[in-house]
Design a protein around this motif. Structure first.
Motif, PDB file in Angstrom:
ATOM      1  N   ALA A 173       0.833  -1.203   0.000  1.00  0.00           N
ATOM      2  CA  ALA A 173       0.000   0.000   0.000  1.00  0.00           C
ATOM      3  C   ALA A 173       0.870   1.257   0.000  1.00  0.00           C
ATOM      4  CB  ALA A 173      -0.923  -0.004   1.214  1.00  0.00           C
ATOM      5  N   ALA A 174       1.934   1.242   0.798  1.00  0.00           N
ATOM      6  CA  ALA A 174       2.840   2.394   0.842  1.00  0.00           C
ATOM      7  C   ALA A 174       3.516   2.605  -0.512  1.00  0.00           C
ATOM      8  CB  ALA A 174       3.881   2.188   1.934  1.00  0.00           C
ATOM      9  N   GLU A 175       3.907   1.521  -1.148  1.00  0.00           N
ATOM     10  CA  GLU A 175       4.560   1.621  -2.463  1.00  0.00           C
ATOM     11  C   GLU A 175       3.628   2.194  -3.518  1.00  0.00           C
ATOM     12  OE1 GLU A 175       5.771  -2.348  -3.270  1.00  0.00           O
ATOM     13  OE2 GLU A 175       7.474  -2.318  -1.876  1.00  0.00           O
ATOM     14  N   GLN A 176       2.328   1.886  -3.399  1.00  0.00           N
ATOM     15  CA  GLN A 176       1.366   2.280  -4.422  1.00  0.00           C
ATOM     16  C   GLN A 176       0.545   3.513  -4.041  1.00  0.00           C
ATOM     17  OE1 GLN A 176      -0.942  -0.999  -5.911  1.00  0.00           O
ATOM     18  NE2 GLN A 176       0.843  -2.327  -6.186  1.00  0.00           N
ATOM     19  N   GLY A 177       0.895   4.139  -2.934  1.00  0.00           N
ATOM     20  CA  GLY A 177       0.228   5.377  -2.551  1.00  0.00           C
ATOM     21  C   GLY A 177      -1.171   5.210  -2.012  1.00  0.00           C
ATOM     22  N   VAL A 178      -1.500   4.035  -1.493  1.00  0.00           N
ATOM     23  CA  VAL A 178      -2.807   3.795  -0.880  1.00  0.00           C
ATOM     24  C   VAL A 178      -2.701   4.118   0.609  1.00  0.00           C
ATOM     25  CG1 VAL A 178      -4.522   2.047  -0.292  1.00  0.00           C
ATOM     26  CG2 VAL A 178      -3.477   2.060  -2.567  1.00  0.00           C
ATOM     27  N   GLU A 179      -3.634   4.878   1.119  1.00  0.00           N
ATOM     28  CA  GLU A 179      -3.555   5.350   2.499  1.00  0.00           C
ATOM     29  C   GLU A 179      -3.710   4.203   3.498  1.00  0.00           C
ATOM     30  OE1 GLU A 179      -5.563   8.707   5.473  1.00  0.00           O
ATOM     31  OE2 GLU A 179      -6.270   8.498   3.402  1.00  0.00           O
ATOM     32  N   VAL A 180      -2.890   4.253   4.544  1.00  0.00           N
ATOM     33  CA  VAL A 180      -2.954   3.285   5.640  1.00  0.00           C
ATOM     34  C   VAL A 180      -3.046   4.057   6.952  1.00  0.00           C
ATOM     35  CG1 VAL A 180      -1.801   1.390   6.842  1.00  0.00           C
ATOM     36  CG2 VAL A 180      -1.537   1.637   4.363  1.00  0.00           C
ATOM     37  N   THR A 181      -3.958   3.669   7.808  1.00  0.00           N
ATOM     38  CA  THR A 181      -4.053   4.269   9.126  1.00  0.00           C
ATOM     39  C   THR A 181      -4.226   3.160  10.156  1.00  0.00           C
ATOM     40  OG1 THR A 181      -5.134   6.004  10.442  1.00  0.00           O
ATOM     41  CG2 THR A 181      -6.563   4.559   9.156  1.00  0.00           C
ATOM     42  N   ALA A 182      -4.165   3.524  11.416  1.00  0.00           N
ATOM     43  CA  ALA A 182      -4.247   2.510  12.476  1.00  0.00           C
ATOM     44  C   ALA A 182      -5.258   2.913  13.532  1.00  0.00           C
ATOM     45  CB  ALA A 182      -2.883   2.298  13.121  1.00  0.00           C
ATOM     46  N   ILE A 183      -5.906   1.912  14.084  1.00  0.00           N
ATOM     47  CA  ILE A 183      -6.751   2.091  15.259  1.00  0.00           C
ATOM     48  C   ILE A 183      -5.969   1.485  16.413  1.00  0.00           C
ATOM     49  CG2 ILE A 183      -8.959   1.524  16.323  1.00  0.00           C
ATOM     50  CD1 ILE A 183     -10.074   1.231  13.472  1.00  0.00           C
ATOM     51  N   PRO A 184      -5.222   2.306  17.157  1.00  0.00           N
ATOM     52  CA  PRO A 184      -4.314   1.773  18.185  1.00  0.00           C
ATOM     53  C   PRO A 184      -5.063   1.010  19.260  1.00  0.00           C
ATOM     54  CG  PRO A 184      -3.919   4.112  17.748  1.00  0.00           C
ATOM     55  CD  PRO A 184      -5.230   3.759  17.119  1.00  0.00           C
ATOM     56  N   GLY A 185      -4.335   0.113  19.881  1.00  0.00           N
ATOM     57  CA  GLY A 185      -4.953  -0.658  20.951  1.00  0.00           C
ATOM     58  C   GLY A 185      -3.981  -1.646  21.545  1.00  0.00           C
ATOM     59  N   PRO A 186      -4.472  -2.764  22.024  1.00  0.00           N
ATOM     60  CA  PRO A 186      -3.642  -3.727  22.752  1.00  0.00           C
ATOM     61  C   PRO A 186      -2.466  -4.259  21.944  1.00  0.00           C
ATOM     62  CG  PRO A 186      -5.968  -4.206  23.064  1.00  0.00           C
ATOM     63  CD  PRO A 186      -5.881  -3.179  21.991  1.00  0.00           C
ATOM     64  N   SER A 187      -1.371  -4.494  22.648  1.00  0.00           N
ATOM     65  CA  SER A 187      -0.178  -5.126  22.079  1.00  0.00           C
ATOM     66  C   SER A 187       0.469  -5.954  23.177  1.00  0.00           C
ATOM     67  CB  SER A 187       0.815  -4.074  21.565  1.00  0.00           C
ATOM     68  OG  SER A 187       2.081  -4.657  21.310  1.00  0.00           O
ATOM     69  N   ALA A 188       0.624  -7.238  22.939  1.00  0.00           N
ATOM     70  CA  ALA A 188       1.244  -8.099  23.947  1.00  0.00           C
ATOM     71  C   ALA A 188       2.681  -7.678  24.218  1.00  0.00           C
ATOM     72  CB  ALA A 188       1.187  -9.552  23.491  1.00  0.00           C
ATOM     73  N   VAL A 189       3.370  -7.195  23.189  1.00  0.00           N
ATOM     74  CA  VAL A 189       4.767  -6.784  23.350  1.00  0.00           C
ATOM     75  C   VAL A 189       4.876  -5.641  24.357  1.00  0.00           C
ATOM     76  CG1 VAL A 189       6.789  -5.834  22.187  1.00  0.00           C
ATOM     77  CG2 VAL A 189       5.341  -7.499  21.008  1.00  0.00           C
ATOM     78  N   ILE A 190       4.126  -4.587  24.137  1.00  0.00           N
ATOM     79  CA  ILE A 190       4.205  -3.406  25.002  1.00  0.00           C
ATOM     80  C   ILE A 190       3.652  -3.703  26.394  1.00  0.00           C
ATOM     81  CG2 ILE A 190       3.486  -1.015  25.278  1.00  0.00           C
ATOM     82  CD1 ILE A 190       5.548  -1.533  23.058  1.00  0.00           C
ATOM     83  N   THR A 191       2.574  -4.491  26.467  1.00  0.00           N
ATOM     84  CA  THR A 191       1.996  -4.827  27.768  1.00  0.00           C
ATOM     85  C   THR A 191       2.988  -5.615  28.619  1.00  0.00           C
ATOM     86  OG1 THR A 191      -0.203  -4.897  26.761  1.00  0.00           O
ATOM     87  CG2 THR A 191       0.051  -5.950  28.916  1.00  0.00           C
ATOM     88  N   ALA A 192       3.631  -6.618  28.017  1.00  0.00           N
ATOM     89  CA  ALA A 192       4.612  -7.418  28.759  1.00  0.00           C
ATOM     90  C   ALA A 192       5.801  -6.572  29.188  1.00  0.00           C
ATOM     91  CB  ALA A 192       5.082  -8.585  27.891  1.00  0.00           C
ATOM     92  N   LEU A 193       6.281  -5.738  28.298  1.00  0.00           N
ATOM     93  CA  LEU A 193       7.416  -4.871  28.624  1.00  0.00           C
ATOM     94  C   LEU A 193       7.074  -3.963  29.801  1.00  0.00           C
ATOM     95  CD1 LEU A 193      10.274  -3.927  27.626  1.00  0.00           C
ATOM     96  CD2 LEU A 193       9.062  -2.183  26.306  1.00  0.00           C
ATOM     97  N   ALA A 194       5.864  -3.412  29.787  1.00  0.00           N
ATOM     98  CA  ALA A 194       5.464  -2.459  30.820  1.00  0.00           C
ATOM     99  C   ALA A 194       5.401  -3.103  32.201  1.00  0.00           C
ATOM    100  CB  ALA A 194       4.114  -1.849  30.461  1.00  0.00           C
ATOM    101  N   VAL A 195       4.970  -4.362  32.287  1.00  0.00           N
ATOM    102  CA  VAL A 195       4.804  -5.002  33.597  1.00  0.00           C
ATOM    103  C   VAL A 195       6.004  -5.852  34.012  1.00  0.00           C
ATOM    104  CG1 VAL A 195       2.301  -5.069  33.314  1.00  0.00           C
ATOM    105  CG2 VAL A 195       3.650  -7.072  32.680  1.00  0.00           C
ATOM    106  N   SER A 196       7.009  -5.941  33.160  1.00  0.00           N
ATOM    107  CA  SER A 196       8.131  -6.856  33.417  1.00  0.00           C
ATOM    108  C   SER A 196       9.016  -6.419  34.572  1.00  0.00           C
ATOM    109  CB  SER A 196       8.994  -6.990  32.157  1.00  0.00           C
ATOM    110  OG  SER A 196       9.660  -5.765  31.871  1.00  0.00           O
ATOM    111  N   GLY A 197       9.077  -5.116  34.832  1.00  0.00           N
ATOM    112  CA  GLY A 197      10.008  -4.623  35.840  1.00  0.00           C
ATOM    113  C   GLY A 197      11.414  -4.453  35.309  1.00  0.00           C
ATOM    114  N   LEU A 198      11.585  -4.616  33.995  1.00  0.00           N
ATOM    115  CA  LEU A 198      12.886  -4.452  33.350  1.00  0.00           C
ATOM    116  C   LEU A 198      12.913  -3.126  32.594  1.00  0.00           C
ATOM    117  CD1 LEU A 198      13.187  -8.134  32.137  1.00  0.00           C
ATOM    118  CD2 LEU A 198      14.577  -7.046  33.912  1.00  0.00           C
ATOM    119  N   PRO A 199      14.097  -2.609  32.263  1.00  0.00           N
ATOM    120  CA  PRO A 199      14.185  -1.303  31.595  1.00  0.00           C
ATOM    121  C   PRO A 199      13.337  -1.231  30.325  1.00  0.00           C
ATOM    122  CG  PRO A 199      16.346  -1.994  32.342  1.00  0.00           C
ATOM    123  CD  PRO A 199      15.437  -3.165  32.570  1.00  0.00           C
TER     124      PRO A 199
END
Length: 272
Positions: A98-124
């Motif tokens: 889509a980016a190569e062909q100029g078609v618009e892309v947007t996001a509806i942000p929300g849950p992510s296991a990566v960020i959730t785990a990082l936030a509660v891990s107690g690590l930097p």
């Protein structure tokens, strides 16, 4: 346009009003598993019956062109089974095209296991790297972990519960048994658990078997105290093995904390 819609990773209460409205009004939804998405619509009380198209690892390359072409004239909502599409889930090829062909892309942000785990891990959390799933092949996995052994950033991995004990044992062998880590299990669900400890301790705990969706967070390598002379010797050894001087100095500088510019100059000066 193409809308990347993040869906709950466990708790349905995490479905935003924007996500609910988008799914309710969608005419076309590209889903990692159409059955899972149909169930999500029912659980969210959405009566709409959009066209559901399968988009998964085995067909994304072929289906991407079709979706991007359709997105020129209608909105395409893209979802994975849980979390944010494209993050270790289908969708990247669609967005890339889509980016190569100029078609618009947007996001509806929300849950992510990566960020959730990082936030509660107690690590930097200030610097981290997401590495997805490690190879199922022990040799490839161990070689890859060897490359990451001196990585200073916090590392995040996905892992299947049946392979968790073996993976933690491999991590302990590559990074050292005392490296701090956290196992984040069933995030946002009823039986959510975050277990923290050294890689050795966590490997022993996982040996009895673990269930559920797993995210592994591992602390970065501690800063090494390396003298300029030792760092120079490491550069020279890498160059002798065939590595370019510039690449060798950059790698050693990152691992040792020494100045890349000064190491490069010292290596040049030491040449006969």
């Amino acid at each position: 346009m193409i809308l990347l819609a993040a869906t709950p990773i466990g708790n349905l209460g995490d479905a935003s009003t924007r996500l609910r409205d988008t799914l309710a009004g969608a005419a076309v939804i590209a889903a990692e598993d159409t059955r899972t998405t149909a169930k999500l619509l029912r659980l969210l009380g959405i009566d709409a019956r959009p066209e559901l198209l399968a988009l998964h690892d085995h067909n994304e390359h072929e289906r991407a062109a079709e979706l991007v072409d359709r997105a020129r004239t209608e909105d395409i909502v893209l979802v994975s089974d849980a979390g944010t599409p494209t993050v270790s889930d289908p969708g990247f090829r669609v967005v890339q095209l889509a980016a190569e062909q100029g078609v618009e892309v947007t996001a509806i942000p929300g849950p992510s296991a990566v960020i959730t785990a990082l936030a509660v891990s107690g690590l930097p959390t200030d610097r981290f790297a997401f590495e997805g799933f490690l190879s199922r092949k022990a040799g490839e996995r161990d070689r890859f972990l060897g490359v990451l052994a001196d990585e200073r950033r916090t590392l995040v991995f996905f892992e299947a519960p049946t392979r968790l004990a073996a993976t933690l044992t491999a991590l302990a062998a590559a990074f050292g048994p005392e490296r701090p880590a956290a196992i984040c299990r069933e995030l946002t669900k009823l039986h959510e658990e975050v277990r923290r400890g050294s890689l050795e301790e966590l490997a022993a705990w996982a040996a009895d078997g673990v269930r559920g969706e797993i995210v592994v967070v591992v602390g970065g390598a501690p800063e090494r105290s390396v003298s300029p002379e030792t760092a120079l010797a490491e550069v020279q050894a890498l160059v002798a093995s065939g590595e370019r001087l510039k690449d060798a100095t950059r790698a050693v500088a990152a691992a040792s904390g020494q100045s890349s510019r000064e190491l490069y100059a010292a290596a040049l000066a030491s040449r006969p």
